[in-house]
Enzyme design. Structure first.
Site, PDB file in Angstrom:
ATOM      1  CB  SER A 126     -22.695 -11.227  -0.765  1.00 50.36           C
ATOM      2  OG  SER A 126     -22.370 -11.855   0.446  1.00 50.36           O
TER       3      SER A 126
HETATM    4  N1  SAH Z   1     -17.480 -13.741   1.459  1.00 51.42           N
HETATM    5  C1  SAH Z   1     -17.915 -14.968   0.867  1.00 51.42           C
HETATM    6  C2  SAH Z   1     -19.366 -15.241   1.203  1.00 51.42           C
HETATM    7  C3  SAH Z   1     -19.469 -16.471   1.998  1.00 51.42           C
HETATM    8  S1  SAH Z   1     -21.024 -16.853   2.694  1.00 51.42           S
HETATM    9  C4  SAH Z   1     -17.642 -15.026  -0.621  1.00 51.42           C
HETATM   10  O1  SAH Z   1     -17.169 -14.036  -1.191  1.00 51.42           O
HETATM   11  O2  SAH Z   1     -17.876 -16.077  -1.191  1.00 51.42           O
HETATM   12  C5  SAH Z   1     -20.628 -16.817   4.408  1.00 51.42           C
HETATM   13  C6  SAH Z   1     -19.638 -17.818   4.880  1.00 51.42           C
HETATM   14  O3  SAH Z   1     -19.477 -17.633   6.288  1.00 51.42           O
HETATM   15  C7  SAH Z   1     -20.043 -19.271   4.686  1.00 51.42           C
HETATM   16  O4  SAH Z   1     -19.093 -19.916   3.896  1.00 51.42           O
HETATM   17  C8  SAH Z   1     -20.076 -19.836   6.116  1.00 51.42           C
HETATM   18  O5  SAH Z   1     -19.599 -21.166   6.212  1.00 51.42           O
HETATM   19  C9  SAH Z   1     -19.134 -18.881   6.834  1.00 51.42           C
HETATM   20  N2  SAH Z   1     -19.260 -18.829   8.291  1.00 51.42           N
HETATM   21  C10 SAH Z   1     -20.385 -18.850   9.057  1.00 51.42           C
HETATM   22  N3  SAH Z   1     -20.064 -18.783  10.373  1.00 51.42           N
HETATM   23  C11 SAH Z   1     -18.691 -18.719  10.430  1.00 51.42           C
HETATM   24  C12 SAH Z   1     -17.751 -18.636  11.502  1.00 51.42           C
HETATM   25  N4  SAH Z   1     -18.117 -18.627  12.787  1.00 51.42           N
HETATM   26  N5  SAH Z   1     -16.437 -18.579  11.170  1.00 51.42           N
HETATM   27  C13 SAH Z   1     -16.014 -18.602   9.890  1.00 51.42           C
HETATM   28  N6  SAH Z   1     -16.858 -18.691   8.849  1.00 51.42           N
HETATM   29  C14 SAH Z   1     -18.186 -18.742   9.107  1.00 51.42           C
END
Ligand code: SAH
Length: 257
Positions: free
Chosen positions: A98
Site C-alpha cells: 500500500s
Molecule cells: N500489508 C502488506 C500489503 C499486502 S497486499 C504489505 O505491507 O506489503 C494484501 C495481501 O493480502 C496480499 O498479499 C494477499 O495475498 C493477502 N490476502 C488476501 N486475502 C487474504 C486472506 N484471506 N488471508 C491472508 N492474506 C490474504
C-alpha cells in the site's frame, strides 16, 4: 534500525571525459563515485515522513514508526527509486504494497482505539494484520504494538516476508501462512485488527477475536460498488461501526494458495 548496512546503490558516473574522445585529459578525471548510499535513501525517506506530517498525519507514534522502517528494503531492486514516493508498488503474485499515506492513516486510526483514548504515547497491545504481503506494514506495526501477528494466504509472499524481516530481527512479529478470513484465534484477543485486503464485509471471526476496547480497520466493499475504509470498535456497550473514505485494495480471498 537505520544501521550500518548499505542501502540501495546510487552510482554517479563522471561525464564523458577527453579520454573517451581519444585524447589524454589535461587533468585526471575523477574516478566513479559510489555515494554513501544510506545518506541518499535516508534523505528521501525523511522527506516522505515530512510529507506525511504536512498532509495532516499528527500521531507522533506513527510518524516515528514510518521514519524507523526503510520501505526500500521491501520492494524489488528495480523499484527502490520509487520506494519513498506515495504510491503503491507491485510485490509479486499480483499483489501490492500500500501507499505510505494509506499505511500511516490506517495505523493512526488503529491507535485511536477506545482502549487507547487519552493515551497518546502508549503502545497498542497485540495486533493482527490480515495480508502480510512483503512484510512492510507488519514491520511498521511492530513499532507501535507490543506484539504483531500477521497472516498471509499466498505461500510465495509469506516466504518473501520472512526473508525481508530477517534483516530486522523482530522478536515481536509472528508471520503465519493461513486464511486470514478466519482471523488467528491463537493470538486472540487482539487490541487491534488491520486488513490489507478488502472483502464484501468484515468477517465475524475478526469481531469475535477483538478485545473489548479494541478496533478493526479494514477496507470493505461499499454500496456504491467501490471500497471504503471501515472502523469497528468493540466496547462494553456493543459494536460501533463507521464508514470512512474510499480506498482501493486488492481483494480479500479465502483459502491458501
Ligand atoms: N500489508 C502488506 C500489503 C499486502 S497486499 C504489505 O505491507 O506489503 C494484501 C495481501 O493480502 C496480499 O498479499 C494477499 O495475498 C493477502 N490476502 C488476501 N486475502 C487474504 C486472506 N484471506 N488471508 C491472508 N492474506 C490474504
Amino acid at each position: 534500525m537505520t544501521g550500518s548496512r548499505p542501502g540501495f546503490p546510487v552510482r554517479l558516473t563522471p561525464a564523458a571525459t577527453a579520454a573517451t574522445r581519444g585524447r589524454q585529459p589535461a587533468v585526471p578525471s575523477k574516478p566513479t563515485v559510489l555515494m554513501p548510499e544510506t545518506s541518499v535513501s535516508a534523505a528521501v525517506h525523511a522527506r516522505m515522513v515530512q510529507r506525511l506530517a504536512a498532509q495532516g498525519l499528527a500521531d507522533r507514534r506513527v510518524l516515528d514508526a514510518m521514519a524507523a522502517v526503510q520501505r526500500h528494503r521491501f520492494v524489488d531492486s528495480a523499484l527502490v527509486n520509487q520506494a519513498y514516493e506515495d504510491t503503491s508498488l507491485p510485490i509479486g503474485l499480483g499483489q501490492t504494497i500500500s501507499k505510505p499515506s494509506v499505511v500511516a492513516r490506517m495505523i493512526e486510526l488503529l491507535l485511536a482505539a477506545p482502549a487507547l483514548s487519552g493515551k497518546p504515547q502508549q503502545r497498542l497491545g497485540r495486533v493482527l494484520e490480515i495480508g502480510t504481503g512483503c512484510g512492510y506494514q507488519a514491520t511498521v506495526l511492530s513499532h507501535v504494538a507490543t506484539e504483531v501477528y500477521s497472516i498471509e494466504r499466498l505461500r510465495g509472499l509469506h516466504e518473501r516476508a520472512r526473508a525481508n524481516l530477517r534483516f530486522f530481527r523482530l522478536a515481536t512479529v509472528h508471520l503465519m501462512l493461513g486464511d486470514g478470513m478466519l482471523g488467528y484465534p491463537k493470538g486472540a484477543p487482539y487490541a487491534g485488527i488491520i486488513a490489507a485486503a478488502g472483502g464484501e464485509s468484515v468477517p465475524d471471526a475478526w469481531i469475535e477475536q477483538l478485545a473489548i476496547g479494541g478496533r478493526i480497520v479494514a477496507p470493505t466493499h461499499s454500496s456504491a460498488g467501490g471500497q471504503s475504509l471501515v472502523v469497528i470498535d468493540k466496547t462494553a456497550r456493543g459494536i460501533d461501526r463507521r464508514i470512512l473514505e474510499a480506498v482501493h485494495f486488492v481483494p480479500l480471498k479465502s483459502g491458501i494458495a
